[in-house]
Each structure stands twice: as structure tokens, then as C-alpha cells.
Design an enzyme around this catalytic site. Structure first.
Site, PDB file in Angstrom:
ATOM      1  N   VAL A   5       0.860  -1.179   0.000  1.00 25.39           N
ATOM      2  CA  VAL A   5       0.000   0.000   0.000  1.00 25.39           C
ATOM      3  C   VAL A   5       0.895   1.227   0.000  1.00 25.39           C
ATOM      4  O   VAL A   5       1.836   1.302   0.797  1.00 25.39           O
ATOM      5  CB  VAL A   5      -0.936   0.016   1.222  1.00 25.39           C
ATOM      6  CG1 VAL A   5      -1.828   1.256   1.196  1.00 25.39           C
ATOM      7  CG2 VAL A   5      -1.774  -1.255   1.274  1.00 25.39           C
ATOM      8  N   CYS A   6       0.620   2.165  -0.881  1.00 26.56           N
ATOM      9  CA  CYS A   6       1.339   3.433  -0.915  1.00 26.56           C
ATOM     10  C   CYS A   6       2.845   3.183  -1.045  1.00 26.56           C
ATOM     11  O   CYS A   6       3.278   2.401  -1.877  1.00 26.56           O
ATOM     12  CB  CYS A   6       0.966   4.244   0.342  1.00 26.56           C
ATOM     13  SG  CYS A   6       1.389   5.984   0.285  1.00 26.56           S
ATOM     14  N   THR A   7       3.651   3.807  -0.182  1.00 27.85           N
ATOM     15  CA  THR A   7       5.104   3.672  -0.302  1.00 27.85           C
ATOM     16  C   THR A   7       5.626   2.362   0.272  1.00 27.85           C
ATOM     17  O   THR A   7       6.840   2.164   0.341  1.00 27.85           O
ATOM     18  CB  THR A   7       5.821   4.854   0.386  1.00 27.85           C
ATOM     19  OG1 THR A   7       5.376   4.967   1.738  1.00 27.85           O
ATOM     20  CG2 THR A   7       5.537   6.146  -0.356  1.00 27.85           C
TER      21      THR A   7
ATOM     22  N   THR B 267       3.110   3.217  -6.982  1.00 29.97           N
ATOM     23  CA  THR B 267       3.157   3.670  -5.598  1.00 29.97           C
ATOM     24  C   THR B 267       2.511   5.049  -5.561  1.00 29.97           C
ATOM     25  O   THR B 267       1.934   5.502  -6.544  1.00 29.97           O
ATOM     26  CB  THR B 267       4.603   3.698  -5.070  1.00 29.97           C
ATOM     27  OG1 THR B 267       4.591   4.000  -3.660  1.00 29.97           O
ATOM     28  CG2 THR B 267       5.455   4.734  -5.786  1.00 29.97           C
TER      29      THR B 267
END
Length: 317
Positions: free
Chosen positions: A102-104, A122
Site C-alpha cells: 500500500v502506498c510507499t 506507488t
């Protein structure tokens, strides 16, 4: 039962953790025995999120259960990662049946070598960094999530909820995912290839009021005459001055902004209404179904009719 193991570390983004966890927990409420959710930190001690919230893990890495789905959240802690996290991921990540970031969190997977040779995404603000630091990864900055085999990467923060819903739909079916989305009061409508942000978010807000008014006008009137000549007259500027000022202050040309607004408006009409393709093409300012079809194929990779079939919620009775 599928074990979902969430990796915890200091300065993790709390919503990257709790968003997907709430989705999987909702699936357990929908159908008993669907998922077993566990969390683990390097040494089993509590971690503090980037917002200051303390999270108490169920396990240390050493005694964590073998996961079906290994979920790696993002957050400030991914910028200077704990080597214990990347070392553990390098060893245990390939063993999971499904690897999710998730995300970074994608930065951690990349640091562990788990994204080499794969397509990934990302948070939009870190796509350039991911591509620069890891040239073996095919970084796609546009989608809200990407699947490459059994490896899933998602964009910023709330896209983790979209990805978790997609995983539940894959595991348990659309009815389960739709029931969870309704309970969480979120849309089961964002396909992975949807852009990470809307036209209004993608562009900066203009500083000068006439240009801000033009931005709002475009959003509210996608079917109007949105040529540079017409918009510049509305801003009381010459076409050349308007085009230059708009790009300087918003970060994109007027034409590009209009394209994004029209595509977004058409997508929403396809999702939210039963209007015909021809009617929607006029309402979104394309004029003809063929013009809209070309825009959809170019940006989303599917024609409007296919987009509607795939992403409009099925009617309930």
C-alpha cells in the site's frame, strides 16, 4: 481460511494499515472463516505510526504465521527503512501466495528486490524515486493499483482500501465486496486503471482568480465550448497569454485539463447512470461516441461500453 499478515514498523502510515484491515475484517463478518488477520513487527514490540498512534502487533517476525496475503503498508518509515524489515521481506515475501503493498510500501518491496522485472505503482509523489532508484521495475504512475502475477502494488493511502476490496472480490465474489463497501460507505467502483487523482487534484489551483474561475467553469460545463479562444475570453485574456498563464499556474495546458475533466465526467456518468453512450458522449463534451471511445481507449485501455460492464455495480434486488 486465508491468513493476512500486516507488516508493522515505526512511522508506518496508520490508514495504510487500518483501511485494508477493516476491509478484510468486514469480509470475516460477511462470511465466517474467510480471513485471519495478524500483524507483526520486527521484535514484536509496539510501533508508533507517523501520526503518533501506537499499534500493538500480534507477533514478532520470528514467530509470525505463514501468510496467504502479506501486506506491506507505507509511511514515513519507508524512506529510511529498518533493515530488519527489508531483510525479512527478502526472505519471506516470495513464500506468500499473495504479496501486497500500500502506498510507499512498494519502496520496501523494491528494496527487498521483490519488484524487479515487474510492473508496479506507488504514491504519485514517489513514483519518480521508485523508478530512479530501481530501474529494473516498470513503474506506472497512473493507476491506483497494479497487479503483476501475484504481486499487487497500490497508490496513495486510500487506494489500499480499493485494492483490498478487489482482493476480497477475487476471493469471495462481488456480492461480498459490495456488501463490505456499502458498510464502509465507500465505492466499489474504482478500477485499478483509474487515475490516481481527478483532474482538479492533478492540476494545481491557479493563483489568479480569473483562471480559478475558468477551472471551475470547465468542471461544471464539460459540454460547452472549451476552446482556448472561448476560455481566454472568459478569463479576459488574449488566447496566447491565457494558454501560457494557465499552464504556468496549473501545471498543465488548457487542452489537457479539459481532456481530464471530460473523461472524468464521462466515467462518472457511465458508473452512476443508465444513460446511453451517445447521450453521455454529448453530456461530457465529446460530441460523438467515437470521439469518447478513442479517449477511453487511449487513457483507460477499454471502450466506454466495456468500462461500464466491468465497473458499474450490478443492480440489487
Amino acid at each position: 481460511m486465508r491468513t493476512v499478515l500486516v507488516v508493522l514498523f515505526d512511522a508506518v502510515q496508520s490508514l495504510d494499515v487500518t483501511g485494508p484491515v477493516e476491509v478484510f475484517a468486514g469480509a470475516e463478518n460477511y462470511r465466517d472463516g474467510s480471513y485471519r488477520i495478524r500483524t507483526a513487527s520486527p521484535d514484536g514490540t509496539p510501533v508508533r505510526t507517523s501520526s503518533g498512534l501506537a499499534l500493538v502487533p500480534d507477533h514478532s517476525f520470528a514467530d509470525a504465521p505463514a501468510p496467504h496475503t502479506l501486506l506491506v503498508p507505507g509511511g514515513a518509515g519507508t524512506r529510511r527503512p529498518d533493515p530488519r524489515v527489508t531483510d525479512w521481506l527478502r526472505e519471506h515475501g516470495p513464500r506468500a501466495e499473495r504479496l501486497v503493498s500500500v502506498c510507499t510500501g512498494a519502496l520496501l518491496l523494491a528494496g527487498a528486490g521483490l519488484l524487479d522485472g515487474r510492473r508496479a505503482t506507488t504514491h504519485w509523489a514517489y513514483c519518480d524515486k521508485l523508478a530512479r532508484d530501481h530501474p529494473a521495475i516498470q513503474v506506472d504512475p497512473d493507476p491506483i493499483y497494479v497487479r503483476d502475477g501475484q504481486v499487487f502494488t497500490s497508490a496513495g493511502v486510500t487506494s489500499g482500501i480499493d485494492l483490498a476490496l478487489a482482493l476480497v472480490e477475487e476471493d469471495l465474489g462481488r456480492d461480498a465486496a459490495l456488501a463490505i463497501a456499502r458498510h464502509l460507505v465507500v465505492f466499489l467502483r474504482r478500477p485499478g486503471n483509474q487515475a490516481q487523482f481527478s483532474a482538479q487534484l492533478a492540476a494545481q489551483t491557479a493563483q489568479r482568480e480569473p483562471l480559478r474561475e475558468v477551472q471551475q467553469w470547465i468542471t461544471e460545463h464539460p459540454d460547452d465550448d472549451l476552446s482556448v479562444e472561448s476560455l481566454s475570453a472568459r478569463a479576459r485574456l488574449s488566447p496566447r497569454h491565457f494558454a501560457r498563464a494557465f499552464r504556468t499556474e496549473t501545471g498543465m495546458t488548457p487542452g489537457r485539463y479539459v481532456e481530464r475533466v471530460r473523461l472524468e465526467h464521462a466515467r462518472r456518468l457511465l458508473e452512476d447512470t443508465a444513460d446511453g453512450i451517445e447521450e453521455i458522449s454529448r453530456a461530457a463534451g465529446y460530441g460523438t461516441p467515437e470521439a469518447m471511445r478513442r479517449a477511453f481507449v487511449k487513457t483507460l485501455g477499454s471502450a466506454p461500453a466495456e468500462y461500464r460492464r466491468r465497473f458499474r455495480p450490478a443492480p440489487t434486488h
